[in-house]
Design an enzyme around this catalytic site. Structure first.
Site, PDB file in Angstrom:
ATOM      1  N   GLN A   8       7.591 -11.620  -7.678  1.00 49.75           N
ATOM      2  CA  GLN A   8       7.955 -11.667  -6.262  1.00 49.75           C
ATOM      3  C   GLN A   8       8.722 -12.943  -5.926  1.00 49.75           C
ATOM      4  OE1 GLN A   8       5.193 -13.231  -3.069  1.00 49.75           O
ATOM      5  NE2 GLN A   8       4.795 -11.059  -2.862  1.00 49.75           N
TER       6      GLN A   8
ATOM      7  N   TYR B  88      -0.023  -5.522   3.909  1.00 43.35           N
ATOM      8  CA  TYR B  88       0.587  -6.229   2.788  1.00 43.35           C
ATOM      9  C   TYR B  88       2.077  -5.938   2.676  1.00 43.35           C
ATOM     10  CZ  TYR B  88       1.702  -8.443  -1.487  1.00 43.35           C
ATOM     11  OH  TYR B  88       2.315  -9.273  -2.387  1.00 43.35           O
ATOM     12  N   LEU B  89       2.470  -4.693   2.860  1.00 39.03           N
ATOM     13  CA  LEU B  89       3.887  -4.344   2.763  1.00 39.03           C
ATOM     14  C   LEU B  89       4.709  -5.105   3.794  1.00 39.03           C
ATOM     15  CD1 LEU B  89       6.187  -2.680   1.566  1.00 39.03           C
ATOM     16  CD2 LEU B  89       5.547  -0.808   3.109  1.00 39.03           C
ATOM     17  N   ALA B  90       4.134  -5.329   4.967  1.00 38.25           N
ATOM     18  CA  ALA B  90       4.843  -6.081   6.006  1.00 38.25           C
ATOM     19  C   ALA B  90       5.292  -7.440   5.481  1.00 38.25           C
ATOM     20  CB  ALA B  90       3.946  -6.247   7.229  1.00 38.25           C
ATOM     21  N   ASP B  91       4.409  -8.122   4.733  1.00 39.07           N
ATOM     22  CA  ASP B  91       4.774  -9.420   4.150  1.00 39.07           C
ATOM     23  C   ASP B  91       5.989  -9.296   3.241  1.00 39.07           C
ATOM     24  OD1 ASP B  91       2.498 -10.335   5.383  1.00 39.07           O
ATOM     25  OD2 ASP B  91       1.295 -10.415   3.563  1.00 39.07           O
ATOM     26  N   GLN B  92       6.030  -8.194   2.476  1.00 43.06           N
ATOM     27  CA  GLN B  92       7.072  -8.007   1.470  1.00 43.06           C
ATOM     28  C   GLN B  92       8.444  -7.695   2.066  1.00 43.06           C
ATOM     29  OE1 GLN B  92       6.178  -8.187  -2.110  1.00 43.06           O
ATOM     30  NE2 GLN B  92       4.649  -9.241  -0.885  1.00 43.06           N
TER      31      GLN B  92
ATOM     32  N   HIS C 236      -0.753 -14.081   7.353  1.00 36.62           N
ATOM     33  CA  HIS C 236       0.160 -14.098   6.203  1.00 36.62           C
ATOM     34  C   HIS C 236       1.583 -13.771   6.653  1.00 36.62           C
ATOM     35  CE1 HIS C 236       0.245 -14.009   1.738  1.00 36.62           C
ATOM     36  NE2 HIS C 236      -1.016 -14.372   1.841  1.00 36.62           N
TER      37      HIS C 236
END
EC number: 6.5.1.4
Length: 338
Positions: free
Chosen positions: A103, A283-287, A308
């Site tokens: 990442q 979690y996907l939002a962070d990505q 996060h």
């Protein structure tokens, strides 16, 4: 000479994401940075092996000069050079997350002078990081819509605490970024349950699948037995395919925690996602923040902005000339570029 950006590693959630995002953005923009109080919000502050591997990987890929790249260091100075495509291999030397190292460096390789392959050995099924299947099945299809072409392959599983897993990604330079619009999830098409086992009795997986099936109508129920030497380990996943997006949730099994309790944790997480009309999980939002910022436009909806997510946005805004807007309405938070 570009100005040095000063970052406080204790801001927001105070974890490793601040460092990883800063490394990515520094390589992309050519802006040097210094970070203090690295991972101040964690029980073991400073650079662990996973974070140190990310620093060393970034250093090699762009020929950076770096100060403070040592285990447990809480201050780092990073001066990037030019990103170069190539064939890279990095070893964490522990069960630290291989996907989090990927990442860190992959966004920079979107701007490289040619295609690249990056292989990282370490942990692949870690309770605090996305597994490779999340990257393959959830993130990369969305990146492809944005004009970003990368393909991740899981070569060998590595569970905590032994590690020993291997993940590799092939990535090409981006010709043109497209904008991503993920305002609505759409209707659910199907749900798939999956259990991975390595050196763990099969009845554990059967009980986990039964717990999932007791709460959801599963289109598929898959149990995968891995070679014993890749364990011991157990991961339970549930994939939600909707009209506009596929999301994937997972829980890593732990010793002395029953199969039913492990699967129930996953059920709770998926129900929380489905209770909101938001398209994107936490979690996907962070990505999505970094590629969306690089595209200069786009939006997605999430149920609640995590610490996060807010921390990641703050770091991105320090490096790139973008501003994010977060608007709460109709039970979701709409995240977009202003």
């Amino acid at each position: 000479m570009k100005r040095m950006i000063a970052l406080d590693g204790a801001q927001g959630e105070g974890g490793g994401q601040i460092l990883r995002s800063a490394l990515s953005l520094s390589m992309i923009t050519g802006q040097p940075f210094t970070i203090t109080d690295i991972r101040a919000g964690r029980a073991k502050p400073g650079l662990l092996r996973q974070h140190l591997t990310a620093v060393k990987a970034a250093t090699e890929i762009c020929r950076a000069t770096v100060e403070g790249a040592e285990l447990r260091a809480q201050r780092l100075i990073f001066r990037p050079g030019t990103v170069r495509g190539g064939d890279y291999r990095f070893a964490i030397g522990s069960a630290g997350s291989s996907t989090l190292v990927l990442q860190t460096v992959l966004p920079a390789l979107w701007f490289a002078d040619g295609p690249s392959r990056v292989e990282v050995s370490g942990g692949t099924d870690n309770p605090s990081a996305p597994p490779a299947d999340f990257i393959r099945r959830v993130l990369e299809p969305l990146l492809a819509k944005m004009g970003i072409h990368q393909q991740t392959t899981l070569l060998r599983h590595g569970f905590y605490p032994a590690g020993g897993g291997v993940v590799a990604t092939e990535v090409s330079p981006v010709a043109l970024f497209n904008t991503l619009q993920l305002g609505e999830r759409g209707n659910i098409v199907q749900m798939r349950g999956e259990v991975l086992l390595a050196g763990v009795p099969r009845h554990v997986a059967e009980r986990e699948i039964a717990t999932l099936a007791g709460s959801f109508s599963l289109h598929e129920q898959n149990i995968h037995n891995l070679p014993r030497d890749q364990g011991p380990g157990n991961t339970v996943s549930l994939e939600v395919e909707s009209e506009n997006i596929t999301e994937r949730f997972f829980v890593v099994g732990e010793k002395r925690i029953s199969a039913e309790v492990v699967a129930a944790q996953l059920v709770k997480e998926v129900k929380r996602y489905l209770a909101s009309p938001a398209a994107v999980g936490e979690y996907l939002a962070d990505q999505l923040v970094l590629p969306m910022a690089l595209a200069g436009a786009g939006e997605f909806t999430v149920a609640h902005p995590s610490c996060h997510l807010l921390t990641n946005i703050a770091v991105v805004e320090r490096f790139l000339p973008v501003r994010f807007s977060l608007v709460e309405a109709d039970g979701v938070t709409r995240v977009s570029i202003e």
